[in-house]
Design a protein around this motif. Structure first.
Motif, PDB file in Angstrom:
ATOM      1  N   THR A  94      63.597 -11.541  30.933  1.00  0.00           N
ATOM      2  CA  THR A  94      62.650 -12.652  30.943  1.00  0.00           C
ATOM      3  C   THR A  94      62.429 -13.214  32.337  1.00  0.00           C
ATOM      4  OG1 THR A  94      64.408 -14.243  30.475  1.00  0.00           O
ATOM      5  CG2 THR A  94      63.251 -13.296  28.588  1.00  0.00           C
ATOM      6  N   ASP A  95      63.260 -12.784  33.312  1.00  0.00           N
ATOM      7  CA  ASP A  95      63.030 -13.303  34.654  1.00  0.00           C
ATOM      8  C   ASP A  95      61.732 -12.773  35.242  1.00  0.00           C
ATOM      9  OD1 ASP A  95      63.791 -10.693  34.947  1.00  0.00           O
ATOM     10  OD2 ASP A  95      65.325 -11.062  36.469  1.00  0.00           O
ATOM     11  N   THR A  96      61.127 -11.744  34.601  1.00  0.00           N
ATOM     12  CA  THR A  96      59.849 -11.231  35.077  1.00  0.00           C
ATOM     13  C   THR A  96      58.674 -11.901  34.366  1.00  0.00           C
ATOM     14  OG1 THR A  96      59.820  -9.449  33.420  1.00  0.00           O
ATOM     15  CG2 THR A  96      60.927  -8.982  35.515  1.00  0.00           C
ATOM     16  N   ILE A  97      58.951 -12.826  33.451  1.00  0.00           N
ATOM     17  CA  ILE A  97      57.906 -13.528  32.711  1.00  0.00           C
ATOM     18  C   ILE A  97      57.777 -14.942  33.268  1.00  0.00           C
ATOM     19  CG2 ILE A  97      57.105 -14.230  30.430  1.00  0.00           C
ATOM     20  CD1 ILE A  97      58.989 -12.164  29.223  1.00  0.00           C
ATOM     21  N   ALA A  98      56.542 -15.350  33.542  1.00  0.00           N
ATOM     22  CA  ALA A  98      56.307 -16.672  34.117  1.00  0.00           C
ATOM     23  C   ALA A  98      56.895 -17.766  33.237  1.00  0.00           C
ATOM     24  CB  ALA A  98      54.813 -16.892  34.306  1.00  0.00           C
ATOM     25  N   HIS A  99      57.438 -18.810  33.888  1.00  0.00           N
ATOM     26  CA  HIS A  99      58.076 -19.909  33.166  1.00  0.00           C
ATOM     27  C   HIS A  99      57.135 -20.578  32.179  1.00  0.00           C
ATOM     28  CE1 HIS A  99      62.199 -20.607  33.978  1.00  0.00           C
ATOM     29  NE2 HIS A  99      62.065 -20.661  35.296  1.00  0.00           N
ATOM     30  N   ASP A 100      55.895 -20.816  32.598  1.00  0.00           N
ATOM     31  CA  ASP A 100      54.972 -21.504  31.688  1.00  0.00           C
ATOM     32  C   ASP A 100      54.652 -20.642  30.478  1.00  0.00           C
ATOM     33  OD1 ASP A 100      53.606 -19.663  33.234  1.00  0.00           O
ATOM     34  OD2 ASP A 100      51.742 -20.821  33.285  1.00  0.00           O
ATOM     35  N   LEU A 101      54.678 -19.310  30.656  1.00  0.00           N
ATOM     36  CA  LEU A 101      54.430 -18.412  29.530  1.00  0.00           C
ATOM     37  C   LEU A 101      55.604 -18.453  28.544  1.00  0.00           C
ATOM     38  CD1 LEU A 101      52.318 -16.532  28.438  1.00  0.00           C
ATOM     39  CD2 LEU A 101      53.351 -14.652  29.721  1.00  0.00           C
ATOM     40  N   LEU A 102      56.819 -18.541  29.076  1.00  0.00           N
ATOM     41  CA  LEU A 102      57.988 -18.652  28.202  1.00  0.00           C
ATOM     42  C   LEU A 102      57.920 -19.920  27.362  1.00  0.00           C
ATOM     43  CD1 LEU A 102      60.925 -17.486  30.528  1.00  0.00           C
ATOM     44  CD2 LEU A 102      59.756 -16.187  28.748  1.00  0.00           C
ATOM     45  N   HIS A 103      57.440 -21.015  27.949  1.00  0.00           N
ATOM     46  CA  HIS A 103      57.276 -22.258  27.192  1.00  0.00           C
ATOM     47  C   HIS A 103      56.262 -22.075  26.067  1.00  0.00           C
ATOM     48  CE1 HIS A 103      59.945 -24.582  29.606  1.00  0.00           C
ATOM     49  NE2 HIS A 103      59.217 -24.496  30.707  1.00  0.00           N
ATOM     50  N   HIS A 104      55.170 -21.336  26.363  1.00  0.00           N
ATOM     51  CA  HIS A 104      54.184 -21.027  25.325  1.00  0.00           C
ATOM     52  C   HIS A 104      54.834 -20.233  24.190  1.00  0.00           C
ATOM     53  CE1 HIS A 104      50.424 -22.621  26.771  1.00  0.00           C
ATOM     54  NE2 HIS A 104      50.561 -22.055  27.955  1.00  0.00           N
ATOM     55  N   ASP A 152      45.617 -10.893  19.059  1.00  0.00           N
ATOM     56  CA  ASP A 152      44.551 -11.447  19.898  1.00  0.00           C
ATOM     57  C   ASP A 152      44.557 -12.973  19.865  1.00  0.00           C
ATOM     58  OD1 ASP A 152      43.732  -8.931  20.615  1.00  0.00           O
ATOM     59  OD2 ASP A 152      42.150  -8.802  19.102  1.00  0.00           O
ATOM     60  N   GLU A 153      44.769 -13.541  18.680  1.00  0.00           N
ATOM     61  CA  GLU A 153      44.799 -15.000  18.549  1.00  0.00           C
ATOM     62  C   GLU A 153      46.010 -15.589  19.266  1.00  0.00           C
ATOM     63  OE1 GLU A 153      42.645 -15.563  14.196  1.00  0.00           O
ATOM     64  OE2 GLU A 153      44.776 -15.034  14.302  1.00  0.00           O
ATOM     65  N   LEU A 154      47.143 -14.931  19.152  1.00  0.00           N
ATOM     66  CA  LEU A 154      48.342 -15.406  19.831  1.00  0.00           C
ATOM     67  C   LEU A 154      48.172 -15.332  21.340  1.00  0.00           C
ATOM     68  CD1 LEU A 154      51.086 -13.728  17.601  1.00  0.00           C
ATOM     69  CD2 LEU A 154      50.607 -16.170  17.762  1.00  0.00           C
ATOM     70  N   ALA A 155      47.592 -14.228  21.818  1.00  0.00           N
ATOM     71  CA  ALA A 155      47.369 -14.070  23.255  1.00  0.00           C
ATOM     72  C   ALA A 155      46.420 -15.139  23.783  1.00  0.00           C
ATOM     73  CB  ALA A 155      46.817 -12.675  23.541  1.00  0.00           C
ATOM     74  N   MET A 156      45.395 -15.446  23.000  1.00  0.00           N
ATOM     75  CA  MET A 156      44.440 -16.480  23.404  1.00  0.00           C
ATOM     76  C   MET A 156      45.133 -17.837  23.500  1.00  0.00           C
ATOM     77  SD  MET A 156      40.796 -17.460  21.615  1.00  0.00           S
ATOM     78  CE  MET A 156      40.303 -15.735  21.713  1.00  0.00           C
ATOM     79  N   THR A 157      46.014 -18.117  22.544  1.00  0.00           N
ATOM     80  CA  THR A 157      46.765 -19.375  22.567  1.00  0.00           C
ATOM     81  C   THR A 157      47.625 -19.474  23.821  1.00  0.00           C
ATOM     82  OG1 THR A 157      46.848 -19.418  20.153  1.00  0.00           O
ATOM     83  CG2 THR A 157      48.442 -20.784  21.314  1.00  0.00           C
ATOM     84  N   ALA A 158      48.204 -18.345  24.229  1.00  0.00           N
ATOM     85  CA  ALA A 158      49.072 -18.330  25.411  1.00  0.00           C
ATOM     86  C   ALA A 158      48.284 -18.204  26.707  1.00  0.00           C
ATOM     87  CB  ALA A 158      50.067 -17.183  25.301  1.00  0.00           C
ATOM     88  N   GLY A 159      46.988 -17.870  26.611  1.00  0.00           N
ATOM     89  CA  GLY A 159      46.148 -17.774  27.791  1.00  0.00           C
ATOM     90  C   GLY A 159      46.339 -16.506  28.599  1.00  0.00           C
TER      91      GLY A 159
END
Length: 302
Positions: free
Chosen positions: A180-190, A209-216
């Motif tokens: 998870t250190d390669t995943i942006a912090h704000d994305l982990l919060h999402h 697709d809907e989940l990805a849209m929610t996470a941006g």
């Protein structure tokens, strides 16, 4: 893993140094096994002095009793006992499931698995920090299979392959989630927020697709990073949570199987039963009956 009274089947495979010759130059490996139980099998209290035992659920569900506490595990979950700890199957039985178990000497000897003292200490510390039940995802199946293949090999380099595969398996168990250190912090919060909603609203059925849209983020990036974070693809992860909630409702409520299916967003009770059996290894009705039996057993023991 203690011996059960169940008849051995073709699905069962074991390497046990009490019976099989130890792998030369890998004395740390005590036992590896895999089994697919079609019906519950007895597993009474036992212990492994000087050894850790890891049990990984590939499919279905199983519960374990240790020091008076009951631990439930589902597909992708890892349970472990520490050296000398007495443990058993939940109420002295293992439910129908497909699982692996690994018993290894605790990291203490000089050149344990050929590692220098500092690396041995790091692995020992990591194992000590493990939760009793940890969701590590189904990637671990590949590591267990690789270790099984290495043990079964007749290559002159068998001991090297076994040592390498054993280290690979241990790292899969103790380092899951480390990517998870390669995943942006704000994305982990999402992702944490999405997981919390999945647990709160198990009937919620968004697509990728809907989940990805929610996470941006893009669908492909979401799929890859969510799987790295949880160890499971998004749909499998949400389905497992839904089945876990179904288990709770079957145990704690008197709602009919059909009502529970509709409450959790299944199109029919037949579809619900199919999904449930794929994860748990039995039908919802069978689960409810076995749950009542466990409750009665618990009350009689109390």
């Amino acid at each position: 893993m203690g011996k059960t009274d169940a008849d051995k089947s073709k699905a069962r495979w074991t390497f046990n140094t009490e019976i099989d010759p130890p792998v030369q130059r890998v004395p740390e490996l005590v036992m590896l096994g895999s089994d697919e139980l079609r019906k519950a099998a007895p597993l009474y209290e036992h212990q492994h002095p000087g050894c850790y035992e890891f049990v990984f659920i590939e499919r279905g569900k199983a519960s374990w009793e240790l020091e008076g506490n009951l631990f439930e595990t589902y597909a992708g979950d890892l349970f472990h006992s520490r050296p000398g700890e007495k443990h058993s199957g939940g109420f002295n039985a293992i439910e129908p499931c497909k699982f692996w178990w690994l018993i290894i000497e605790a990291p203490h000897r000089h050149a344990w698995l050929g590692l220098p003292p500092e690396e041995t200490r790091l692995i020992s510390d990591a194992i000590e920090r493990l939760l009793r039940v940890k969701q590590i995802g189904l990637f671990a199946v590949q590591s267990f299979q690789k270790l099984k293949d290495a043990i079964s090999s007749e290559s002159p380099l068998r001991s090297v392959a076994v040592r390498s595969a054993l280290l690979d398996t241990l790292l899969a168990l103790i380092q899951s989630g480390a990517r998870t250190d390669t995943i942006a912090h704000d994305l982990l919060h999402h992702y944490d927020a999405l997981i919390a909603r999945m647990e709160r609203e198990p009937e919620w059925r968004p697509n990728v697709d809907e989940l990805a849209m929610t996470a941006g983020v893009s669908s492909s990036h979401f799929y890859r990073t969510f799987q790295a974070y949880t160890g499971e693809a998004p749909t499998a992860f949400s389905e497992r949570l839904r089945v876990k909630e179904a288990c709770r409702q079957l145990t704690d409520t008197e709602h009919s199987v059909t009502d529970i299916a509709y409450r959790l967003g299944y199109a029919s009770s037949q579809h619900f039963a199919t999904v449930f059996k794929r994860f748990i290894g039995c039908t919802p009705s069978q689960w409810r009956v076995s749950g009542s039996a466990r409750d009665n057993s618990s009350r009689s023991r109390g």
